[in-house]
Design a protein around this motif. Structure first.
Motif, mmCIF file in Angstrom:
data_model
loop_
_atom_site.group_PDB
_atom_site.id
_atom_site.type_symbol
_atom_site.label_atom_id
_atom_site.label_comp_id
_atom_site.label_asym_id
_atom_site.label_seq_id
_atom_site.Cartn_x
_atom_site.Cartn_y
_atom_site.Cartn_z
ATOM 1 N N SER A 30 -0.395 7.663 10.482
ATOM 2 C CA SER A 30 0.017 6.278 10.702
ATOM 3 C C SER A 30 1.168 5.939 9.757
ATOM 4 N N GLN A 32 1.202 3.482 7.858
ATOM 5 C CA GLN A 32 0.538 3.145 6.598
ATOM 6 C C GLN A 32 0.280 4.382 5.754
ATOM 7 N N GLY A 33 0.186 5.508 6.443
ATOM 8 C CA GLY A 33 -0.014 6.776 5.746
ATOM 9 C C GLY A 33 1.134 7.094 4.800
ATOM 10 N N GLN A 37 0.733 7.671 0.868
ATOM 11 C CA GLN A 37 1.325 8.861 0.246
ATOM 12 C C GLN A 37 2.106 8.480 -1.015
ATOM 13 N N ASN A 77 -8.520 12.255 8.405
ATOM 14 C CA ASN A 77 -7.653 11.155 8.843
ATOM 15 C C ASN A 77 -6.223 11.675 9.030
ATOM 16 N N GLY A 78 -5.299 10.747 9.302
ATOM 17 C CA GLY A 78 -3.933 11.146 9.625
ATOM 18 C C GLY A 78 -3.185 11.794 8.471
ATOM 19 N N ASN A 79 -3.529 11.435 7.259
ATOM 20 C CA ASN A 79 -2.859 12.046 6.101
ATOM 21 C C ASN A 79 -3.392 13.453 5.835
ATOM 22 N N LEU A 83 -1.191 16.869 5.922
ATOM 23 C CA LEU A 83 -0.945 17.569 4.652
ATOM 24 C C LEU A 83 -1.633 18.921 4.544
ATOM 25 N N LEU A 103 -10.734 7.596 11.689
ATOM 26 C CA LEU A 103 -9.510 6.919 11.278
ATOM 27 C C LEU A 103 -9.726 5.495 10.805
ATOM 28 N N PHE A 104 -8.950 5.125 9.825
ATOM 29 C CA PHE A 104 -8.976 3.753 9.319
ATOM 30 C C PHE A 104 -8.352 2.837 10.381
ATOM 31 N N ARG A 110 -4.487 8.755 18.788
ATOM 32 C CA ARG A 110 -4.280 9.483 17.527
ATOM 33 C C ARG A 110 -5.470 10.417 17.231
ATOM 34 N N LEU A 160 -9.388 10.436 0.822
ATOM 35 C CA LEU A 160 -8.620 9.195 1.027
ATOM 36 C C LEU A 160 -9.393 8.138 1.820
ATOM 37 N N ASP A 180 -9.464 11.634 -4.165
ATOM 38 C CA ASP A 180 -8.517 10.517 -4.298
ATOM 39 C C ASP A 180 -7.810 10.668 -5.644
ATOM 40 N N ASN A 182 -6.406 8.265 -7.342
ATOM 41 C CA ASN A 182 -6.520 7.076 -8.186
ATOM 42 C C ASN A 182 -7.948 6.932 -8.720
ATOM 43 N N SER A 185 -9.735 3.573 -8.018
ATOM 44 C CA SER A 185 -9.950 3.143 -6.647
ATOM 45 C C SER A 185 -11.464 3.045 -6.368
ATOM 46 N N ASN A 198 -4.954 15.862 -6.043
ATOM 47 C CA ASN A 198 -4.238 15.817 -4.765
ATOM 48 C C ASN A 198 -5.045 16.616 -3.738
HETATM 49 O O1 PTJ Z 1 -5.091 7.898 9.374
HETATM 50 P P1 PTJ Z 1 -5.853 6.658 9.034
HETATM 51 O O2 PTJ Z 1 -5.674 5.577 10.054
HETATM 52 O O3 PTJ Z 1 -7.310 6.933 8.796
HETATM 53 O O4 PTJ Z 1 -5.268 6.045 7.657
HETATM 54 C C1 PTJ Z 1 -5.322 6.799 6.459
HETATM 55 C C2 PTJ Z 1 -4.777 5.978 5.259
HETATM 56 C C3 PTJ Z 1 -4.741 6.926 4.067
HETATM 57 C C4 PTJ Z 1 -3.369 5.500 5.615
HETATM 58 C C5 PTJ Z 1 -5.695 4.768 5.021
HETATM 59 O O5 PTJ Z 1 -7.008 5.204 4.769
HETATM 60 C C6 PTJ Z 1 -5.195 3.906 3.885
HETATM 61 O O6 PTJ Z 1 -4.475 2.927 4.065
HETATM 62 O O7 PTJ Z 1 -5.560 4.285 2.672
HETATM 63 P P2 PTJ Z 1 -5.189 3.485 1.311
HETATM 64 O O8 PTJ Z 1 -6.032 2.268 1.208
HETATM 65 O O9 PTJ Z 1 -3.701 3.361 1.179
HETATM 66 O O10 PTJ Z 1 -5.699 4.462 0.197
HETATM 67 C C7 PTJ Z 1 -5.167 5.712 0.036
HETATM 68 C C8 PTJ Z 1 -5.701 6.314 -1.274
HETATM 69 O O11 PTJ Z 1 -5.477 7.702 -1.239
HETATM 70 C C9 PTJ Z 1 -5.003 5.791 -2.534
HETATM 71 O O12 PTJ Z 1 -5.952 5.583 -3.545
HETATM 72 C C10 PTJ Z 1 -4.051 6.948 -2.925
HETATM 73 O O13 PTJ Z 1 -3.904 7.037 -4.329
HETATM 74 C C11 PTJ Z 1 -4.806 8.142 -2.403
HETATM 75 N N1 PTJ Z 1 -3.957 9.267 -1.985
HETATM 76 C C12 PTJ Z 1 -2.789 9.226 -1.284
HETATM 77 N N2 PTJ Z 1 -2.315 10.472 -1.061
HETATM 78 C C13 PTJ Z 1 -3.216 11.329 -1.612
HETATM 79 C C14 PTJ Z 1 -4.263 10.566 -2.199
HETATM 80 N N3 PTJ Z 1 -5.311 11.135 -2.813
HETATM 81 C C15 PTJ Z 1 -5.334 12.488 -2.856
HETATM 82 N N4 PTJ Z 1 -4.377 13.276 -2.329
HETATM 83 C C16 PTJ Z 1 -3.306 12.750 -1.691
HETATM 84 N N5 PTJ Z 1 -2.356 13.544 -1.174
#
Ligand code: PTJ
Length: 252
Positions: A30, A32-33, A37, A77-79, A83, A103-104, A110, A160, A180, A182, A185, A198
Motif C-alpha cells: 500500500s 501507506q507502506g 518503511q 502484509n504488503g511490506n 521486502l 492486511l491492515f 491486494r 509490522l 518491529d 520501534n 511501538s 529489521n
Molecule cells: O499491507 P497492509 O495494508 O497490511 O499495511 C501494512 C502497513 C505496515 C503499511 C501498516 O500496518 C501500517 O500502517 O503500519 P504502521 O502503523 O505504519 O507501523 C509500521 C511499524 O513497522 C512501525 O513501527 C515501523 O517502525 C515498523 N517497520 C517499518 N518497516 C520495518 C519495520 N519494522 C521492521 N522491519 C521493517 N522493515
C-alpha cells in the motif's frame, strides 16, 4: 537493484527502498507502506542497522516458540511480501507454519496479488482468501481472518502489526511474535516475543535458529522460551538507541 553499487555505504537501505517501491508498483504494497518503511528506516538507522544481541536472543526464543506451537501462522502484509517473500516462505517451511495474508488496509485484490507473489516465491498454500473468521473487538475490515488460519492459531508471527490488532490478538489468547524496529511501538510492547530488528534480517534469523534447534527436545525449547525476557529485550533496544550506536553506522 543491481544498479546500486554494493560498496555504497547505504546499500542495504537503498535496496530495501527499491523493493518497497517495486511492491507499490506491483499492487502488493500500500502507499501507506512507503510511510511505514520511512519510519522503520529511521529506527534502523538509530539502532545501527544491525541485529542487537537482544534481538538475536528474541529471534531464538521466537524459533523455540514456533517449534513448540501446535498451529503456528505467519501473517503477511504488503511490506513483508515486498521486502522478504522468499525468506518468509522459507521460515514457514522451517517451522511448519501456515502463511496467511492479513492486511491492515484490506482489499481482496491486494490479498490475491500477495498470495500469488508468495506462490511465485515457493509458497504452497497461502491463507487469507477465505476471510471466514474474525478477530473479535475490531471493526469488520480490520478483523477479518481465516477461520482455519489466524483464528485457530495458537502462535502468530505478526511483522509490522498495528497496535489495536496486536492487542485484540492478545485478548484472543494468542502467543504473539512481533517484528518491529520501534521498541516504543504498542505492538512489540504487547508481544510475548518482541523482535526489535529489521524484518529483512529478523525473518531469516528466526529460520536459522529454528534449523539449529530442529533436533532439540521440547524441554530445551521450553527452557529457551522461559529464559527470554520481553521487557529486557525492549529496554536493550531503547538503550542502544539512546547510547547512539548509530554514530558508527553512518557511512554517508
Ligand atoms: O499491507 P497492509 O495494508 O497490511 O499495511 C501494512 C502497513 C505496515 C503499511 C501498516 O500496518 C501500517 O500502517 O503500519 P504502521 O502503523 O505504519 O507501523 C509500521 C511499524 O513497522 C512501525 O513501527 C515501523 O517502525 C515498523 N517497520 C517499518 N518497516 C520495518 C519495520 N519494522 C521492521 N522491519 C521493517 N522493515
Amino acid at each position: 537493484e543491481t544498479e546500486i553499487p554494493e560498496d555504497h555505504p547505504r546499500y542495504a537501505s537503498l535496496v530495501t527502498r527499491h523493493r518497497i517501491e517495486a511492491g507499490v508498483e506491483k499492487g502488493i504494497t500500500s502507499k501507506q507502506g512507503l510511510i511505514a518503511q520511512g519510519r522503520g528506516e529511521a529506527f534502523d538507522y538509530l539502532l545501527g542497522e544491525r541485529t542487537l544481541p537482544s534481538a538475536d536472543a528474541a529471534a531464538r526464543a521466537a524459533a523455540a516458540t514456533l517449534l513448540l506451537a501446535e498451529r503456528p501462522v505467519i501473517s503477511v502484509n504488503g511490506n513483508v511480501a515486498a521486502l522478504a517473500p522468499s525468506e518468509t516462505v522459507d521460515l514457514a517451511a522451517a517451522v511448519d507454519a501456515d502463511l496467511e495474508v492479513n492486511l491492515f488496509n484490506h482489499t481482496d485484490e491486494r490479498v490475491r496479488r500477495i498470495a500469488d507473489h508468495l506462490r511465485e516465491h515457493g509458497a504452497d498454500e497461502v491463507k487469507g482468501l477465505a476471510g471466514d473468521g474474525e478477530i473479535p473487538g475490531l471493526d469488520h475490515a480490520r478483523g477479518v481472518v481465516d477461520a482455519d488460519g489466524i483464528e485457530a492459531a495458537d502462535v502468530v508471527v505478526v511483522p509490522l502489526e498495528d497496535g489495536d490488532r496486536a492487542a485484540a490478538l492478545d485478548a484472543m489468547g494468542k502467543t504473539e511474535i512481533v517484528i518491529d524496529l520501534n521498541p516504543g511501538s504498542r505492538s512489540p510492547r504487547t508481544a510475548d516475543v518482541p523482535i526489535i530488528d529489521n524484518l529483512i534480517r529478523a525473518v531469516p534469523n528466526v529460520a536459522a535458529h529454528a534449523r539449529d534447534l530442529a533436533d532439540a527436545m521440547p524441554e530445551e525449547l521450553r527452557g529457551i522460551v522461559d529464559e527470554f525476557d520481553a521487557a529486557a529485550a525492549l529496554d536493550a533496544a531503547e538503550a542502544a538507541i539512546r547510547e547512539g550506536s548509530f554514530a558508527d553506522a553512518d557511512g554517508s
